[in-house]
Design an enzyme around this catalytic site. Structure first.
Site, mmCIF file in Angstrom:
data_model
loop_
_atom_site.group_PDB
_atom_site.id
_atom_site.type_symbol
_atom_site.label_atom_id
_atom_site.label_comp_id
_atom_site.label_asym_id
_atom_site.label_seq_id
_atom_site.Cartn_x
_atom_site.Cartn_y
_atom_site.Cartn_z
ATOM 1 N N SER A 96 0.840 -1.196 0.000
ATOM 2 C CA SER A 96 0.000 0.000 0.000
ATOM 3 C C SER A 96 0.881 1.256 0.000
ATOM 4 O O SER A 96 1.715 1.422 -0.883
ATOM 5 C CB SER A 96 -0.960 -0.036 1.205
ATOM 6 N N ASP A 219 -9.609 -5.027 -5.267
ATOM 7 C CA ASP A 219 -9.066 -4.250 -4.143
ATOM 8 C C ASP A 219 -10.112 -3.258 -3.633
ATOM 9 O O ASP A 219 -10.640 -2.447 -4.392
ATOM 10 C CB ASP A 219 -7.811 -3.505 -4.600
ATOM 11 N N HIS A 248 -7.386 -5.840 -0.434
ATOM 12 C CA HIS A 248 -6.231 -4.944 -0.388
ATOM 13 C C HIS A 248 -5.002 -5.543 0.297
ATOM 14 O O HIS A 248 -3.878 -5.376 -0.177
ATOM 15 C CB HIS A 248 -6.635 -3.644 0.318
#
Length: 283
Positions: A96, A219, A248
């Site tokens: 991320s 996601d 995610h």
């Protein structure tokens, strides 16, 4: 009280050829624990792994609010120096927002970072669970309301696997930020992430190391558009893995084994390239 340091180093058995090290960087408001399964798999495949803890993380929201993205990047710089003492080749990877820090590190140190892995990279929040009105935060960020706003985690919390999701949610609700991260991220911290993302978008063509991008098609936090943008604009060779059964948090969700194998293969390719004899220069 300072947050407990959850960083960890897993040393691989030394074998033939160059020693490869992988620096893993967790996400915004996250924890090195979210990298543990990947780290163990890479260690077993012959890579020494350091999962670093970013400044201000694994504590309270106030601990995180007191930091800037430059502080998080300093943590990654320290991790690079520590891993260089153990290994001949260093690759950096992040989950991320951690992927943005990894990209920034690769850009800053092209001679020291041999490759880049970005897992569910997040330049912007456009996943299917993000509220439609989230764009208002940019308009309100400098107002008293915006300053008090916190970006609360929402179902499914980045995890498709229901059993793992329940464990993550329970830890967050207990306030166990060292193991599961924060349940809400302050708006000031989101603003730091925006600043980092804006910088990374500008420098993408200058990042020329080989890169592996891993993203879930479904996601919930950061849509596949993030990886498509990176694929188009990174300056070096780019490989992409699109996951069909994950959300995610790709390092903990259903296809974490596939993620580990693909990253291990990417590292093995870089090791083979480094071990290959270089052609002699003709005088």
């Amino acid at each position: 009280m300072m947050p407990v340091d959850r960083s960890f180093l897993l040393r691989a058995d030394e074998g033939a050829g160059p020693r490869v090290g992988m620096l893993l960087v967790h996400g915004l408001g996250g924890t090195p624990v979210e990298m543990k399964s990947l780290a163990r798999s890479l260690r077993d495949a012959g890579t020494t792994v350091l999962a670093c803890q970013l400044a201000g993380h694994c504590g309270t929201a106030d601990d995180l609010r007191a930091t800037r993205w430059e502080d998080w990047h300093a943590s990654v710089e320290d991790g690079l120096a520590r891993l260089e003492a153990e290994c001949d080749i260093v690759v950096v990877g992040g989950l991320s927002m951690g992927g943005l820090l990894a990209a920034r590190l690769a850009w800053a140190h092209p001679a020291r970072v041999a490759g880049l892995v970005m897992l569910a990279p997040t330049l912007w929040y456009d996943g299917w669970s993000i509220p439609w009105y989230s764009f208002l935060l940019k308009l309100l960020i400098d107002t008293p309301v915006g300053q008090r706003f916190e970006f609360a985690e929402r179902p499914p919390y980045g995890v498709k696997d229901e059993r793992i999701r329940r464990l993550v949610l329970a830890a967050m609700q207990r306030g166990d930020s060292g193991n599961a991260g924060l349940l809400a991220t302050p708006s000031q911290v989101i603003r730091q992430m925006w600043s980092l993302a804006a910088l990374v978008k500008r420098i993408l063509p200058a990042i020329r190391q080989p890169a592996l991008l891993v993203h879930a098609r479904q996601d919930d936090i950061a849509g596949l558009s993030n990886t498509l943008h990176l694929q188009r604009h990174l300056g070096g060779r780019v490989d992409v893995l699109v996951l069909e059964d994950s959300y995610h948090l790709v390092t903990v969700d259903r296809q974490r084994g596939l993620v580990s194998r693909r990253v291990a293969g990417f590292l093995e390719g870089l090791r083979d390239e480094a071990a290959r004899p270089q052609p002699a220069l003709v005088a």
